[in-house]
Design a protein around this motif. Structure first.
Motif, short mmCIF file in Angstrom:
data_model
loop_
_atom_site.label_atom_id
_atom_site.label_comp_id
_atom_site.label_asym_id
_atom_site.label_seq_id
_atom_site.Cartn_x
_atom_site.Cartn_y
_atom_site.Cartn_z
N PHE A 41 0.37 -1.24 -0.06
CA PHE A 41 0.09 0.13 0.10
C PHE A 41 0.60 1.03 0.10
CE2 PHE A 41 -2.67 3.14 2.32
CZ PHE A 41 -3.62 3.41 1.14
N TYR A 42 1.75 1.13 0.86
CA TYR A 42 2.58 2.92 0.75
C TYR A 42 3.69 2.36 -0.28
CZ TYR A 42 5.41 6.12 2.72
OH TYR A 42 6.46 7.36 3.08
N ALA A 43 3.80 1.67 -1.07
CA ALA A 43 5.03 1.66 -2.27
C ALA A 43 3.82 2.17 -3.29
CB ALA A 43 4.83 -0.22 -3.00
N GLU A 44 2.22 1.90 -3.53
CA GLU A 44 1.45 2.03 -4.44
C GLU A 44 1.33 3.82 -3.71
OE1 GLU A 44 -2.29 2.00 -5.92
OE2 GLU A 44 -2.32 -0.24 -4.51
N LEU A 45 1.29 3.87 -2.60
CA LEU A 45 0.74 5.32 -2.23
C LEU A 45 1.91 6.44 -2.59
CD1 LEU A 45 -0.03 5.51 1.25
CD2 LEU A 45 -1.78 6.19 -1.29
#
Length: 132
Positions: free
Chosen positions: A17-21
């Motif tokens: 999720f953080y990588a996508e953000l």
């Protein structure tokens, strides 16, 4: 710019999720700066709960429309696909269809206009033993 194949990274202590953000931040900055980019977005915000995912995805799409961004979005979110009613000049839905014959799936791999109406996941879930 693509959000496809965004993964977690244990070495960097980064969740999917953080990588996508971080990738979405790059996209937002490029679009806000008027850069000439083509976006490929795949199941955006998939690393969070369904309410946050839908709310964030809808807000992102509205922001991208506001800045005249161009691209393709792959989603299974039927509610998100309904945004084409609100933004008919900006969003056009297409889908790949599947035919079911003797509990087997057959794809013709032809792109068709509109939201997919065949719901084949239930068949696949039953085939692996989920009792629906």
């Amino acid at each position: 710019i693509s959000t496809m194949r965004v993964n977690d990274n244990l070495e960097e202590s980064t969740s999917t999720f953080y990588a996508e953000l971080k990738k979405l931040k790059t996209i937002i900055e490029a679009v806000n700066n008027g850069e000439n980019v083509f976006l490929l977005l795949d199941e955006i915000l998939r690393g969070t709960n369904s309410k946050d995912r839908h709310t964030g995805s809808e807000a992102l799409l509205k922001q991208l429309i506001k800045h005249n961004a161009v691209g393709l979005l792959a989603t299974h979110d039927l509610e998100l696909a309904k945004m084409a009613n609100q933004f008919p000049d900006n969003i056009i839905n297409y889908h790949f269809d599947v035919q079911v014959n003797n509990e087997e799936l057959y794809f013709d791999y032809k792109l068709k206009k509109g939201i997919c109406q065949s719901m084949n996941a239930s068949l696949l879930m039953k085939k692996i033993g989920i009792e629906l």
